[in-house]
Design a protein around this motif. Sequence first.
Motif, PDB file in Angstrom:
ATOM      1  N   PHE A  15      -2.626  19.011   6.554  1.00 34.91           N
ATOM      2  CA  PHE A  15      -3.417  17.959   6.077  1.00 34.91           C
ATOM      3  C   PHE A  15      -2.425  16.646   6.183  1.00 34.91           C
ATOM      4  O   PHE A  15      -1.385  16.624   6.252  1.00 34.91           O
ATOM      5  N   TYR A  16      -3.363  15.547   6.111  1.00 34.07           N
ATOM      6  CA  TYR A  16      -2.797  14.216   6.428  1.00 34.07           C
ATOM      7  C   TYR A  16      -2.726  13.791   5.036  1.00 34.07           C
ATOM      8  O   TYR A  16      -3.697  13.491   4.260  1.00 34.07           O
ATOM      9  N   LEU A  17      -1.563  12.940   4.470  1.00 36.12           N
ATOM     10  CA  LEU A  17      -1.530  11.902   3.534  1.00 36.12           C
ATOM     11  C   LEU A  17      -1.099  10.601   4.132  1.00 36.12           C
ATOM     12  O   LEU A  17      -0.332  10.642   5.137  1.00 36.12           O
ATOM     13  N   SER A  18      -1.845   9.503   4.009  1.00 35.89           N
ATOM     14  CA  SER A  18      -1.718   8.329   4.895  1.00 35.89           C
ATOM     15  C   SER A  18      -1.816   7.060   3.789  1.00 35.89           C
ATOM     16  O   SER A  18      -2.279   7.141   2.632  1.00 35.89           O
ATOM     17  N   ASN A  19      -1.322   6.033   4.561  1.00 30.72           N
ATOM     18  CA  ASN A  19      -1.454   4.743   3.762  1.00 30.72           C
ATOM     19  C   ASN A  19      -1.088   4.528   2.328  1.00 30.72           C
ATOM     20  O   ASN A  19      -1.705   4.095   1.545  1.00 30.72           O
ATOM     21  N   PHE A  20       0.433   4.775   2.211  1.00 32.52           N
ATOM     22  CA  PHE A  20       0.935   4.930   1.090  1.00 32.52           C
ATOM     23  C   PHE A  20       1.146   3.305   0.592  1.00 32.52           C
ATOM     24  O   PHE A  20       1.484   2.389   1.281  1.00 32.52           O
ATOM     25  N   GLU A  21       1.018   3.229  -0.808  1.00 31.50           N
ATOM     26  CA  GLU A  21       1.317   1.530  -1.360  1.00 31.50           C
ATOM     27  C   GLU A  21       1.584   1.750  -2.567  1.00 31.50           C
ATOM     28  O   GLU A  21       1.435   2.842  -3.342  1.00 31.50           O
ATOM     29  N   PHE A  22       2.360   0.733  -3.114  1.00 33.36           N
ATOM     30  CA  PHE A  22       3.046   0.902  -4.412  1.00 33.36           C
ATOM     31  C   PHE A  22       2.692  -0.206  -4.961  1.00 33.36           C
ATOM     32  O   PHE A  22       2.614  -1.674  -4.604  1.00 33.36           O
ATOM     33  N   GLU A  23       2.329  -0.364  -6.400  1.00 30.65           N
ATOM     34  CA  GLU A  23       1.735  -1.204  -7.208  1.00 30.65           C
ATOM     35  C   GLU A  23       2.847  -1.530  -8.386  1.00 30.65           C
ATOM     36  O   GLU A  23       3.577  -0.651  -8.960  1.00 30.65           O
ATOM     37  N   SER A  24       3.056  -2.870  -8.633  1.00 32.88           N
ATOM     38  CA  SER A  24       3.857  -3.206  -9.685  1.00 32.88           C
ATOM     39  C   SER A  24       3.230  -3.964 -10.846  1.00 32.88           C
ATOM     40  O   SER A  24       2.414  -5.043 -10.701  1.00 32.88           O
TER      41      SER A  24
END
Length: 253
Positions: A68-77
């Motif tokens: 499977f694909y995991l994609s478009n990681f982003e981190f929030e503060s």
Amino acid sequence: MKKLNYYPIFFLFLVLFSACSENESKKDDETEKITLELEFFVKDKPLKLLQEYQNDLHQKYLLENFKFYLSNFEFESASTNETFKVEDSYLLFSADREATTFEREILVKKGDFSKMNFSIGVDSIKNTSLDNTGDLDISNSMAWDWNTGYKFVVMEGKYFNDVSNPNASIPLVFHIGLNSNYKKVSLSFDSVNDKGIFSTENKKIVLRVDLNDFFSSPNQIDFNEINNIMGGGKSALLSQNYENGFVTLKEIQ
């Protein structure tokens, strides 16, 4: 014949090269390599290919292929309201006969973050083009051969459907894709520590993948009724499942 003066061209090239090097150096100073570790489970048992398991309906099955694909990681503060998006983060994970833990590296901006977002599948822009590299290369056998785009989740195996004959089985084939099944997942860091913050000083984020949730929550999958999905049909039942609890945050290190 007029003699060409190459010094201005050389000087321009030198300036451009210096600017690019400076930008790359600045980018390296602002980001940190973080390890994503995925642990594959079926409830409390490590997931391995060709090993027999039971779903919540006590139906016995095994997997021969699971990717499977995991994609478009982003981190929030939460403290700065900043969002950092990881560039070109399309990661293909695949189960194995021996290993149950898999690691990949991503570049994350230095700082403290309260939440991590990512998606299961491939976004509509990349999904309409097969001219891609890395984990999206079509040589990874995740592109449809009958339609444009990618398979987001591939699961193939056997369901032992006859209790009177333990060797009798039918194929399990789940190929989930299409833009409607592209699902975003948000994980808060307050679930694994008191401060609710992930700092890039930690270096590792451990995620747990539970195949049992793929088949049971919120939609219970009965292999007698659903055992072959190729793109459409009842694929929404499974994409709702992997949107809810299929991947969870285990710990940060």
